[in-house]
Design an enzyme around this catalytic site. Structure first.
Site, PDB file in Angstrom:
ATOM      1  N   GLY A 148      42.504  42.386  45.146  1.00 45.82           N
ATOM      2  CA  GLY A 148      42.067  42.167  43.763  1.00 45.82           C
ATOM      3  C   GLY A 148      40.600  42.535  43.625  1.00 45.82           C
ATOM      4  O   GLY A 148      39.899  42.041  42.735  1.00 45.82           O
ATOM      5  N   GLY A 149      40.161  43.437  44.502  1.00 40.21           N
ATOM      6  CA  GLY A 149      38.733  43.766  44.589  1.00 40.21           C
ATOM      7  C   GLY A 149      38.197  44.530  43.392  1.00 40.21           C
ATOM      8  O   GLY A 149      36.982  44.632  43.211  1.00 40.21           O
TER       9      GLY A 149
ATOM     10  N   GLY B  22      38.725  43.510  40.415  1.00 47.69           N
ATOM     11  CA  GLY B  22      38.625  42.539  39.325  1.00 47.69           C
ATOM     12  C   GLY B  22      37.235  41.941  39.187  1.00 47.69           C
ATOM     13  O   GLY B  22      36.281  42.338  39.864  1.00 47.69           O
TER      14      GLY B  22
ATOM     15  N   ASP C  35      43.302  47.139  45.285  1.00 47.82           N
ATOM     16  CA  ASP C  35      43.736  46.699  43.946  1.00 47.82           C
ATOM     17  C   ASP C  35      44.882  47.596  43.490  1.00 47.82           C
ATOM     18  O   ASP C  35      45.026  48.731  43.958  1.00 47.82           O
ATOM     19  CB  ASP C  35      42.571  46.766  42.944  1.00 47.82           C
ATOM     20  CG  ASP C  35      42.717  45.718  41.838  1.00 47.82           C
ATOM     21  OD1 ASP C  35      41.889  44.797  41.777  1.00 47.82           O
ATOM     22  OD2 ASP C  35      43.680  45.821  41.036  1.00 47.82           O
TER      23      ASP C  35
ATOM     24  N   TYR D 261      51.762  29.761  37.819  1.00 51.35           N
ATOM     25  CA  TYR D 261      50.448  30.094  38.399  1.00 51.35           C
ATOM     26  C   TYR D 261      50.006  28.974  39.349  1.00 51.35           C
ATOM     27  O   TYR D 261      49.614  29.226  40.493  1.00 51.35           O
ATOM     28  CB  TYR D 261      49.452  30.277  37.258  1.00 51.35           C
ATOM     29  CG  TYR D 261      48.027  30.564  37.692  1.00 51.35           C
ATOM     30  CD1 TYR D 261      47.670  31.797  38.219  1.00 51.35           C
ATOM     31  CD2 TYR D 261      47.027  29.607  37.526  1.00 51.35           C
ATOM     32  CE1 TYR D 261      46.353  32.056  38.593  1.00 51.35           C
ATOM     33  CE2 TYR D 261      45.718  29.858  37.893  1.00 51.35           C
ATOM     34  CZ  TYR D 261      45.381  31.092  38.421  1.00 51.35           C
ATOM     35  OH  TYR D 261      44.073  31.341  38.787  1.00 51.35           O
TER      36      TYR D 261
ATOM     37  N   ILE E  91      35.777  30.367  35.912  1.00 56.26           N
ATOM     38  CA  ILE E  91      34.565  31.081  36.314  1.00 56.26           C
ATOM     39  C   ILE E  91      34.014  31.867  35.129  1.00 56.26           C
ATOM     40  O   ILE E  91      34.739  32.633  34.488  1.00 56.26           O
ATOM     41  CB  ILE E  91      34.860  32.049  37.483  1.00 56.26           C
ATOM     42  CG1 ILE E  91      35.549  31.303  38.640  1.00 56.26           C
ATOM     43  CG2 ILE E  91      33.583  32.720  37.950  1.00 56.26           C
ATOM     44  CD1 ILE E  91      34.765  30.147  39.216  1.00 56.26           C
TER      45      ILE E  91
HETATM   46  N1  LIG Z   1      38.457  33.789  36.729  1.00 53.74           N
HETATM   47  C1  LIG Z   1      38.651  32.480  36.863  1.00 53.74           C
HETATM   48  O1  LIG Z   1      38.199  31.665  36.053  1.00 53.74           O
HETATM   49  C2  LIG Z   1      39.415  31.945  38.053  1.00 53.74           C
HETATM   50  C3  LIG Z   1      39.531  30.547  38.215  1.00 53.74           C
HETATM   51  C4  LIG Z   1      40.243  30.043  39.318  1.00 53.74           C
HETATM   52  C5  LIG Z   1      40.803  30.925  40.241  1.00 53.74           C
HETATM   53  N2  LIG Z   1      40.677  32.276  40.038  1.00 53.74           N
HETATM   54  C6  LIG Z   1      41.302  33.178  41.001  1.00 53.74           C
HETATM   55  O2  LIG Z   1      40.331  34.099  41.467  1.00 53.74           O
HETATM   56  C7  LIG Z   1      40.974  35.346  41.751  1.00 53.74           C
HETATM   57  C8  LIG Z   1      40.235  36.484  41.058  1.00 53.74           C
HETATM   58  O3  LIG Z   1      40.196  36.220  39.659  1.00 53.74           O
HETATM   59  P1  LIG Z   1      39.455  37.213  38.638  1.00 53.74           P
HETATM   60  O4  LIG Z   1      38.888  36.368  37.552  1.00 53.74           O
HETATM   61  O5  LIG Z   1      38.568  38.146  39.371  1.00 53.74           O
HETATM   62  O6  LIG Z   1      40.705  37.963  38.032  1.00 53.74           O
HETATM   63  P2  LIG Z   1      40.901  39.504  37.677  1.00 53.74           P
HETATM   64  O7  LIG Z   1      42.131  39.588  36.854  1.00 53.74           O
HETATM   65  O8  LIG Z   1      39.645  40.082  37.126  1.00 53.74           O
HETATM   66  O9  LIG Z   1      41.148  40.102  39.127  1.00 53.74           O
HETATM   67  C9  LIG Z   1      42.398  40.041  39.761  1.00 53.74           C
HETATM   68  C10 LIG Z   1      42.681  41.409  40.313  1.00 53.74           C
HETATM   69  O10 LIG Z   1      43.981  41.392  40.936  1.00 53.74           O
HETATM   70  C11 LIG Z   1      44.538  42.663  40.717  1.00 53.74           C
HETATM   71  N3  LIG Z   1      45.983  42.627  40.865  1.00 53.74           N
HETATM   72  C12 LIG Z   1      46.888  42.075  40.004  1.00 53.74           C
HETATM   73  N4  LIG Z   1      48.121  42.332  40.432  1.00 53.74           N
HETATM   74  C13 LIG Z   1      48.010  43.042  41.588  1.00 53.74           C
HETATM   75  C14 LIG Z   1      48.947  43.600  42.489  1.00 53.74           C
HETATM   76  N5  LIG Z   1      50.267  43.501  42.282  1.00 53.74           N
HETATM   77  N6  LIG Z   1      48.483  44.265  43.569  1.00 53.74           N
HETATM   78  C15 LIG Z   1      47.136  44.398  43.772  1.00 53.74           C
HETATM   79  N7  LIG Z   1      46.205  43.906  42.941  1.00 53.74           N
HETATM   80  C16 LIG Z   1      46.641  43.230  41.865  1.00 53.74           C
HETATM   81  C17 LIG Z   1      44.146  43.016  39.291  1.00 53.74           C
HETATM   82  O11 LIG Z   1      44.270  44.408  39.037  1.00 53.74           O
HETATM   83  C18 LIG Z   1      42.720  42.505  39.215  1.00 53.74           C
HETATM   84  O12 LIG Z   1      41.770  43.522  39.498  1.00 53.74           O
HETATM   85  C19 LIG Z   1      42.434  35.175  41.325  1.00 53.74           C
HETATM   86  O13 LIG Z   1      43.190  34.828  42.472  1.00 53.74           O
HETATM   87  C20 LIG Z   1      42.397  34.010  40.379  1.00 53.74           C
HETATM   88  O14 LIG Z   1      43.622  33.325  40.345  1.00 53.74           O
HETATM   89  C21 LIG Z   1      40.002  32.798  38.986  1.00 53.74           C
END
Ligand SMILES: NC(=O)c1ccc[n+]([C@@H]2O[C@H](COP(=O)([O-])OP(=O)(O)OC[C@H]3O[C@@H](n4cnc5c(N)ncnc54)[C@H](O)[C@@H]3O)[C@@H](O)[C@H]2O)c1
Length: 312
Positions: free
Chosen positions: A7-8, A10, A31, A141, A171
């Site tokens: 998910g790098g 993201g 990703d 989730y 976040i």
């Molecule tokens: N943002 C928040 O507030 C928050 C809070 C708690 C936990 N998290 C966790 O932190 C992590 C990152 O969150 P984020 O805010 O950067 O989210 P984001 O959506 O920006 O990043 C997640 C990434 O995962 C990638 N992804 C999705 N499906 C995929 C697949 N099948 N194969 C490969 N890559 C895939 C997406 O393309 C995306 O770039 C997640 O696990 C999320 O559950 C986030």
């Protein structure tokens, strides 16, 4: 250190990559797709691989090729996307986590750092929620987060894998996507900063724990670097501050008096938000590996606005 971030591409993944690159680590981002806008300041400083976490072959191939010392496993469908697509969420968030852990075992990855969530707890929990408390989420989730915590703990116990999970609150930071029901906490700052009106999809009383992205990244790096002997468990609550939606709106209005913020609750989003804790007790993280958030609500809004304007 060689690090692979799933998910790098993201929001948190890119910020984490920047922090690791700045300290000299060799970073590969995995990703399913990368933004056409490119990697910005990371361009040329990290390697990228396209792959689907829901396919074991893609995950194995990435780990076999990169041979990372550590994996930061961030790739997932976020809360609102997961509830809208539960079958995809199962494959990406549950199968994907198993594939990452199993590939890590096969290729002797030393540490796997996982981004769990406040959503791993269900409704009706104490305020704040202790680190050790029943995790009975009502969302796919949340179920996927509990699954990965428990599976990671199994790999830690059975195979000695350095699995460490942080239960992140919502976040905040410029560049955050809209896939989570908690994203209202970002929009309520972002839209007024751009001179746009914003409709908040939950009630003014809604309160969830928050953390600015720089502190979240620091938490991930700190728990990764912590000596094994200091850790009393694999999964840790962390949080920064915990305002109501109304308090956030007021703090934005104090900086942008013309901000057009209205509250138009969406029952589905409200139900997801209401299923989460109001605050987390992060005492074990503070005691074991020195967790201490540095940025409060005011600091978050100021930094967010500076970043959104391109001055930070
Ligand atoms: N943002 C928040 O507030 C928050 C809070 C708690 C936990 N998290 C966790 O932190 C992590 C990152 O969150 P984020 O805010 O950067 O989210 P984001 O959506 O920006 O990043 C997640 C990434 O995962 C990638 N992804 C999705 N499906 C995929 C697949 N099948 N194969 C490969 N890559 C895939 C997406 O393309 C995306 O770039 C997640 O696990 C999320 O559950 C986030």
């Amino acid at each position: 250190m060689k690090a692979l971030i799933t998910g790098g591409g993201g929001f948190i993944g890119q910020m984490l990559a920047k922090r690791l690159v700045d300290r000299g680590d060799e970073v590969t981002l995995l990703d399913i797709a990368f933004s056409s806008a490119g990697l910005g300041p990371l361009a040329g400083k990290v390697k990228t691989r396209t792959g689907n976490l829901a396919l074991f072959t893609d995950v194995l191939d990435a780990v076999r090729t990169v041979r990372p010392d550590s994996i930061f496993h961030l790739g997932a469908l976020l809360s609102a996307s997961a509830e809208a697509n539960p079958i995809s969420a199962y494959h990406v968030n549950i199968d994907g986590s198993f594939f990452v852990l199993e590939a890590s075992r096969l290729f002797e990855v030393k540490r796997v750092i996982y981004t769990s969530s406040i959503a791993s707890f269900g409704p009706g929990v104490p305020d704040p929620v202790p680190n050790e408390f029943d995790q009975k989420p009502t969302t796919i989730y949340g179920v996927s987060k509990v699954f990965t915590e428990r599976l990671g703990e199994y790999y830690h116990r059975e195979f000695g894998m350095g699995f460490r999970a942080l239960r992140l609150p919502s976040i905040l930071g410029a560049g955050r996507g809209g896939g989570g029901a908690s994203a209202y906490t970002t929009y309520v700052i972002d839209k007024p900063a751009r001179g746009e009106p914003v409709q908040v999809w939950c009630e003014e009383r809604s309160r969830i724990p928050l953390l600015y992205v720089d502190d979240a990244v620091q938490g991930l790096v700190s728990v990764h670097d912590a000596p094994e002997a200091k850790l009393t468990r694999c999964s840790y609550n962390i949080q920064g501050f915990s305002p109501t939606a109304r308090e956030m709106a007021d703090a934005v209005r104090a900086r942008i008096p013309k901000a057009q913020i209205s509250f138009v609750p969406d029952p589905k989003m409200q139900a997801i938000v209401d299923s989460w804790p109001r605050a987390l007790d992060d005492t074990p993280a503070r005691n074991d590996w020195g967790w201490h958030p540095t940025i409060d609500l005011s600091g978050t809004i100021d930094r967010y606005m500076a970043a959104a304007r391109g001055s930070a």
